[in-house]
Design a protein around this motif. Sequence first.
Motif, PDB file in Angstrom:
ATOM      1  N   LEU A 149       0.829  -1.203   0.000  1.00 29.93           N
ATOM      2  CA  LEU A 149       0.000   0.000   0.000  1.00 29.93           C
ATOM      3  C   LEU A 149       0.867   1.259   0.000  1.00 29.93           C
ATOM      4  CD1 LEU A 149      -2.971   0.853   0.055  1.00 29.93           C
ATOM      5  CD2 LEU A 149      -2.840   0.892   2.550  1.00 29.93           C
ATOM      6  N   ILE A 150       1.939   1.246   0.780  1.00 28.57           N
ATOM      7  CA  ILE A 150       2.852   2.396   0.814  1.00 28.57           C
ATOM      8  C   ILE A 150       3.478   2.618  -0.564  1.00 28.57           C
ATOM      9  CG2 ILE A 150       5.100   3.143   1.687  1.00 28.57           C
ATOM     10  CD1 ILE A 150       4.291   2.052   4.413  1.00 28.57           C
ATOM     11  N   LEU A 151       3.933   1.535  -1.188  1.00 24.27           N
ATOM     12  CA  LEU A 151       4.532   1.659  -2.519  1.00 24.27           C
ATOM     13  C   LEU A 151       3.508   2.088  -3.557  1.00 24.27           C
ATOM     14  CD1 LEU A 151       6.805  -1.521  -2.520  1.00 24.27           C
ATOM     15  CD2 LEU A 151       7.562   0.863  -2.381  1.00 24.27           C
ATOM     16  N   ALA A 152       2.270   1.640  -3.400  1.00 25.19           N
ATOM     17  CA  ALA A 152       1.225   1.980  -4.372  1.00 25.19           C
ATOM     18  C   ALA A 152       0.914   3.464  -4.387  1.00 25.19           C
ATOM     19  CB  ALA A 152      -0.049   1.185  -4.058  1.00 25.19           C
ATOM     20  N   GLY A 153       1.178   4.162  -3.295  1.00 28.02           N
ATOM     21  CA  GLY A 153       0.848   5.584  -3.225  1.00 28.02           C
ATOM     22  C   GLY A 153       1.904   6.509  -3.798  1.00 28.02           C
ATOM     23  N   ILE A 154       3.110   5.999  -4.065  1.00 27.37           N
ATOM     24  CA  ILE A 154       4.221   6.885  -4.440  1.00 27.37           C
ATOM     25  C   ILE A 154       4.031   7.477  -5.832  1.00 27.37           C
ATOM     26  CG2 ILE A 154       6.692   6.951  -4.924  1.00 27.37           C
ATOM     27  CD1 ILE A 154       7.073   4.949  -2.640  1.00 27.37           C
ATOM     28  N   VAL A 155       3.774   6.632  -6.834  1.00 26.32           N
ATOM     29  CA  VAL A 155       3.594   7.148  -8.202  1.00 26.32           C
ATOM     30  C   VAL A 155       2.352   8.047  -8.307  1.00 26.32           C
ATOM     31  CG1 VAL A 155       3.190   6.510 -10.607  1.00 26.32           C
ATOM     32  CG2 VAL A 155       4.860   5.247  -9.243  1.00 26.32           C
ATOM     33  N   PRO A 156       1.189   7.658  -7.737  1.00 24.66           N
ATOM     34  CA  PRO A 156       0.052   8.589  -7.745  1.00 24.66           C
ATOM     35  C   PRO A 156       0.360   9.923  -7.071  1.00 24.66           C
ATOM     36  CG  PRO A 156      -0.727   6.388  -7.235  1.00 24.66           C
ATOM     37  CD  PRO A 156       0.764   6.323  -7.241  1.00 24.66           C
ATOM     38  N   ALA A 157       1.184   9.913  -6.015  1.00 22.80           N
ATOM     39  CA  ALA A 157       1.570  11.176  -5.377  1.00 22.80           C
ATOM     40  C   ALA A 157       2.357  12.056  -6.342  1.00 22.80           C
ATOM     41  CB  ALA A 157       2.394  10.897  -4.116  1.00 22.80           C
ATOM     42  N   ILE A 158       3.228  11.436  -7.128  1.00 24.47           N
ATOM     43  CA  ILE A 158       3.985  12.185  -8.143  1.00 24.47           C
ATOM     44  C   ILE A 158       3.047  12.732  -9.210  1.00 24.47           C
ATOM     45  CG2 ILE A 158       5.750  11.977  -9.938  1.00 24.47           C
ATOM     46  CD1 ILE A 158       7.108   9.835  -8.172  1.00 24.47           C
ATOM     47  N   VAL A 159       2.072  11.916  -9.625  1.00 22.55           N
ATOM     48  CA  VAL A 159       1.100  12.353 -10.634  1.00 22.55           C
ATOM     49  C   VAL A 159       0.296  13.552 -10.113  1.00 22.55           C
ATOM     50  CG1 VAL A 159      -0.966  11.694 -11.927  1.00 22.55           C
ATOM     51  CG2 VAL A 159       0.919  10.073 -11.695  1.00 22.55           C
TER      52      VAL A 159
END
Length: 427
Positions: A171-181
């Motif tokens: 879940l932590i890793l899943a949020g990183i790219v969307p945060a960049i987007v």
Amino acid sequence: MALTILCVSFTLLLLLGVPVAFSIGLSSLATLLFEGMPLAVGFQQMISGMNPFSFLAIPFFIFAGEIMMYGGIADKIVDFAKSLAGHLRGGLGMSNVLACTLFGGVSGSPVADVSAMGAVLIPQMKKEGYDADYAVNVTTHASLVGALMPTSHNLIIFALAASGKVSIAALILAGIVPAIVLTICNLVAAYTVAVKRGYPAGTFPGWSVVGYSFAQSLPGLFVVVIIIAGILSGAFTATESASVAVLWALFLATFVYKKLTREQLFKAAAKAVKSTGSVLLLIGISSMFGYLIGLYGVAELTGQMLTSLSSTPWVIFLCVNIILFVLGTFLDMAATILICTPIFLPICQQMGMSTEQFGIVMLINCALGLNTPPVGTTQFIGCTIGEVSVGTVMKTIWPFYGGLIAALMMVTYVPAFSMWLPNLILK
């Protein structure tokens, strides 16, 4: 009839202005009384809802964010962001986006983010000739990225609301790219409005200044690396990572930046205790509400209703997004996660959406709710700091809001945005 009493009483209490936690609790108690069930059942659900060991991560993450806000870490992040983007058109607005994103990474809280960054940057932007509505919109929208960061306690709440069906690391890793987007969308919106209004560009200070300011801010930003590396390596759990974040924040604020006084430490502790109490109260009462939702098969009824509208996954996902967005404008983030996850997660899983992807979609919708009246916590804080009315800000919110809606649609319909990094590292 009992389900009708539960839903109608909850809605009426909200419309009457009763606080969300009390609306949830009173409607649940009314339903228990109607059913003739002992009230002790409701209180048992509350206690069990607040009792999981993993919830210890919540007060630790909140406390770490408060320490970083009072400990001078925010100032170093602002300096780095200004050196990096201050020379662009509307440079102070671009710097604001970067600063809010970076501080959101170490605080994990949109509310703490807009409070810390807004107090520094909104008055500064107004002094430099930027309109108050622009300064507030940039700050409040950029602060929402904090909800997806590894230090966000809302990730922990979702993981537990999903009943153990999701890995914290994934879940932590899943949020990183969307945060960049989300950050890119905020930068595009801030730049577009700046060009339209003719805001000035600054002067590039040179790469040596950028490097120096980055080195000054790096110890504070390193907390994100510690948490991700620690969890992925198995050195500590998500709960233990929160306590490590507190120790790191205390070390930085006391011995590196030397800005944390005893009085400020007490203020940080007091705010953390208050915030933790509010969140745990919502968690406990939402657990009682969730017990009744499960008892009456609300998830199954909702699934049948949505599938009767359409069997096409993209239509179902759109309907779920609309419902989550509307609820997020009225409910606190924790309450929305705890109430809606058991209802909509099974539906989206049946349509092919992974638990991690749904979690990120849920958090983005909840974050948007933080910036939308009538609740709109981050927006009200930003407007208070900027000394501007909510109505004035809402008139010019659409470029920023449109950018975040676009990011939400990308994360919803392109699984790779949220699942590429977890699949790459964990599988």
